[in-house]
Design a protein around this motif. Structure first.
Motif, PDB file in Angstrom:
ATOM      1  N   LYS A  83      -2.863  11.100 -25.887  1.00 17.43           N
ATOM      2  CA  LYS A  83      -1.836  12.732 -26.924  1.00 17.43           C
ATOM      3  C   LYS A  83      -2.687  13.436 -27.338  1.00 17.43           C
ATOM      4  O   LYS A  83      -3.946  13.529 -27.869  1.00 17.43           O
ATOM      5  CB  LYS A  83      -1.226  11.646 -28.086  1.00 17.43           C
ATOM      6  CG  LYS A  83       0.250  11.057 -27.611  1.00 17.43           C
ATOM      7  CD  LYS A  83       1.161  10.934 -28.518  1.00 17.43           C
ATOM      8  CE  LYS A  83       2.387  10.316 -28.004  1.00 17.43           C
ATOM      9  NZ  LYS A  83       3.611  12.119 -27.901  1.00 17.43           N
ATOM     10  N   ILE A 190       4.012  18.111 -20.840  1.00 21.97           N
ATOM     11  CA  ILE A 190       4.864  18.576 -21.942  1.00 21.97           C
ATOM     12  C   ILE A 190       5.921  18.787 -22.616  1.00 21.97           C
ATOM     13  O   ILE A 190       6.749  18.962 -21.584  1.00 21.97           O
ATOM     14  CB  ILE A 190       4.158  20.022 -21.550  1.00 21.97           C
ATOM     15  CG1 ILE A 190       2.846  20.480 -21.580  1.00 21.97           C
ATOM     16  CG2 ILE A 190       4.513  21.295 -23.265  1.00 21.97           C
ATOM     17  CD1 ILE A 190       2.983  22.246 -20.922  1.00 21.97           C
ATOM     18  N   GLU A 191       6.528  18.656 -24.151  1.00 21.57           N
ATOM     19  CA  GLU A 191       6.983  17.945 -24.678  1.00 21.57           C
ATOM     20  C   GLU A 191       7.672  19.354 -25.491  1.00 21.57           C
ATOM     21  O   GLU A 191       7.264  19.178 -26.613  1.00 21.57           O
ATOM     22  CB  GLU A 191       7.535  16.477 -24.781  1.00 21.57           C
ATOM     23  CG  GLU A 191       7.542  15.274 -24.210  1.00 21.57           C
ATOM     24  CD  GLU A 191       6.886  14.149 -25.281  1.00 21.57           C
ATOM     25  OE1 GLU A 191       8.938  12.940 -25.065  1.00 21.57           O
ATOM     26  OE2 GLU A 191       6.487  13.546 -25.282  1.00 21.57           O
ATOM     27  N   PRO A 192       8.702  20.130 -24.687  1.00 14.73           N
ATOM     28  CA  PRO A 192       7.766  21.684 -25.967  1.00 14.73           C
ATOM     29  C   PRO A 192       8.895  20.912 -27.318  1.00 14.73           C
ATOM     30  O   PRO A 192      10.041  20.555 -27.087  1.00 14.73           O
ATOM     31  CB  PRO A 192       8.775  22.814 -25.094  1.00 14.73           C
ATOM     32  CG  PRO A 192       9.174  22.061 -23.798  1.00 14.73           C
ATOM     33  CD  PRO A 192       8.571  20.356 -24.189  1.00 14.73           C
ATOM     34  N   PRO A 193       8.540  21.786 -28.201  1.00 16.13           N
ATOM     35  CA  PRO A 193       9.146  21.615 -29.451  1.00 16.13           C
ATOM     36  C   PRO A 193      10.501  22.365 -29.658  1.00 16.13           C
ATOM     37  O   PRO A 193      10.523  23.230 -28.956  1.00 16.13           O
ATOM     38  CB  PRO A 193       8.713  22.585 -30.639  1.00 16.13           C
ATOM     39  CG  PRO A 193       7.975  23.465 -29.781  1.00 16.13           C
ATOM     40  CD  PRO A 193       7.283  22.886 -28.551  1.00 16.13           C
ATOM     41  N   ILE A 198       3.587  25.817 -28.658  1.00 19.97           N
ATOM     42  CA  ILE A 198       3.773  23.993 -27.965  1.00 19.97           C
ATOM     43  C   ILE A 198       2.439  24.053 -29.106  1.00 19.97           C
ATOM     44  O   ILE A 198       1.467  24.515 -29.269  1.00 19.97           O
ATOM     45  CB  ILE A 198       3.124  23.769 -26.662  1.00 19.97           C
ATOM     46  CG1 ILE A 198       4.931  24.305 -26.246  1.00 19.97           C
ATOM     47  CG2 ILE A 198       2.549  23.041 -26.524  1.00 19.97           C
ATOM     48  CD1 ILE A 198       4.320  24.106 -24.533  1.00 19.97           C
ATOM     49  N   THR A 199       2.458  22.432 -30.003  1.00 20.08           N
ATOM     50  CA  THR A 199       0.934  22.039 -30.251  1.00 20.08           C
ATOM     51  C   THR A 199       0.622  21.153 -29.394  1.00 20.08           C
ATOM     52  O   THR A 199       1.257  20.470 -29.005  1.00 20.08           O
ATOM     53  CB  THR A 199       1.220  21.839 -32.022  1.00 20.08           C
ATOM     54  OG1 THR A 199       2.146  20.918 -32.017  1.00 20.08           O
ATOM     55  CG2 THR A 199       2.299  23.401 -32.678  1.00 20.08           C
ATOM     56  N   LYS A 201       0.716  17.969 -30.350  1.00 20.11           N
ATOM     57  CA  LYS A 201       1.227  17.421 -30.820  1.00 20.11           C
ATOM     58  C   LYS A 201       2.879  16.997 -29.610  1.00 20.11           C
ATOM     59  O   LYS A 201       3.163  16.006 -29.484  1.00 20.11           O
ATOM     60  CB  LYS A 201       2.421  17.091 -32.091  1.00 20.11           C
ATOM     61  CG  LYS A 201       1.882  16.990 -33.474  1.00 20.11           C
ATOM     62  CD  LYS A 201       2.436  17.229 -34.351  1.00 20.11           C
ATOM     63  CE  LYS A 201       1.810  16.201 -35.821  1.00 20.11           C
ATOM     64  NZ  LYS A 201       1.716  17.764 -36.925  1.00 20.11           N
ATOM     65  N   ASN A 202       2.861  18.348 -29.298  1.00 17.80           N
ATOM     66  CA  ASN A 202       3.223  17.623 -27.769  1.00 17.80           C
ATOM     67  C   ASN A 202       3.084  17.930 -26.180  1.00 17.80           C
ATOM     68  O   ASN A 202       3.898  18.014 -25.901  1.00 17.80           O
ATOM     69  CB  ASN A 202       3.866  19.199 -27.999  1.00 17.80           C
ATOM     70  CG  ASN A 202       4.572  19.897 -29.258  1.00 17.80           C
ATOM     71  OD1 ASN A 202       4.687  21.067 -29.841  1.00 17.80           O
ATOM     72  ND2 ASN A 202       5.503  19.443 -29.854  1.00 17.80           N
ATOM     73  N   THR A 204       0.207  15.408 -23.875  1.00 12.59           N
ATOM     74  CA  THR A 204       1.017  14.242 -23.291  1.00 12.59           C
ATOM     75  C   THR A 204      -0.802  13.961 -22.195  1.00 12.59           C
ATOM     76  O   THR A 204       0.158  14.620 -21.292  1.00 12.59           O
ATOM     77  CB  THR A 204       1.071  13.054 -23.913  1.00 12.59           C
ATOM     78  OG1 THR A 204       2.180  13.213 -24.972  1.00 12.59           O
ATOM     79  CG2 THR A 204       0.196  11.387 -23.346  1.00 12.59           C
TER      80      THR A 204
END
Ligand code: 16C
Length: 254
Positions: A83, A190-193, A198-199, A201-202, A204
């Motif tokens: 991550k 990317i898992e967009p917030p 996007i940070t 944290k988003n 992997t």
């Protein structure tokens, strides 16, 4: 091809990308394509003789036992998800020569033999000696490339290939020379917030690593296999932690 000329700025005088007339041009493209096809065709899992030698959840290492003239040449494959970093960042640090010794724990030293272009150079690794075998070294070109989606199914990825070669300025006179074909291929998920930018944290990074290494001469199989079982997972853990640490305060390099 001109030898690397270091200017006062330390910027190497070489082409942006390797010229199609360079003797390594075809070999590099063939190696990249064969690694990408292999990635798409062969999922990394326990089948067809592949055995899992390390399973740490987010990090799995597999080998297939193989010998050639009594010399173990077990191919290795690994998958690892991390991550907070992108495939571009992981490949950039795997390829970058100036930081190699910060994460490579199995080398005595290494040096650049020749810069071929902005994305390709030849280097020499002197590997730590493993008793009772003779000390080894490796000479290889390293090439980094971004591969755009070939179609809807295909991945957008970054790839680095380290592939053994010969060079008149680095003959195998002092050590037993190993030969290798190593690839690191990375995809970024990317898992967009729900809102906002996007940070880290988003994001992997899904890493696939493959290494076909011939130790180049007699090596006791049991010692070699024990060293591989310990060193490959250690390398992936150490290297990915290194990338996380190097990038944590930097803007994301997509
Ligand atoms: O891919 C890696 N690093 C790259 C950049 O440097 C590059 C290098 C690949 C070399 C990989 C294999 C070296 C095998 C050496 C065989 C030595 C035979 C000794 C005989 C034993 C009886 O692509 C990361 C490579 C991660 C390598 C993990 C395995 C390395 C084993 C090296 C043995 C030294 C152990 C020293 C213990 C402190």
């Amino acid at each position: 091809e001109k030898k690397r000329i270091v200017e006062s700025t330390s910027k190497p005088d070489h082409a942006i990308s390797l010229s199609s007339s360079h003797p390594f041009y075809k070999e590099i493209n063939d190696a990249i394509n064969s690694h990408l096809n292999r990635l798409l065709m062969e999922p990394v899992e326990e089948k067809d003789g592949w055995v899992c030698i390390a399973d740490q959840g987010d990090l799995k290492v597999f080998k297939r036992e193989l010998e050639e003239n009594g010399i173990p040449i077990d191919p290795m494959k690994a998958v690892c998800t991390v991550k907070g970093i992108t495939g571009h960042e992981v490949c950039q640090y795997f390829w970058a020569f100036d930081t190699r010794m910060e994460w490579e724990a199995t080398l005595d030293n290494c040096h650049v033999v020749e810069w071929l272009s902005d994305d390709t150079f030849v280097s020499n690794n002197v590997i730590k000696r493993v008793w009772p075998a003779s000390q080894r070294d490796a000479l290889f070109w390293s090439h980094i490339r971004h591969v755009s989606k070939r179609n809807d199914e295909g991945p957008d990825c970054w790839i680095v290939v380290n592939y053994s070669c010969e060079h008149p300025e680095c003959q195998p006179v002092k050590y037993v020379r190993i030969t290798m074909n190593v690839a690191l291929i990375c995809e970024t998920i990317i898992e967009p917030p729900a809102s906002g930018d996007i940070t880290r944290k988003n994001i992997t990074c899904k890493i696939t690593y493959t290494a076909d290494v011939n130790p180049g001469g007699w090596a006791p199989a049991s010692v070699l296999r024990a060293v591989y079982k310990r060193e490959y997972p250690k390398f992936l853990r150490r290297f990915t932690e290194f990338v996380v640490d190097k990038t944590k305060d930097k803007p994301i390099l997509f």
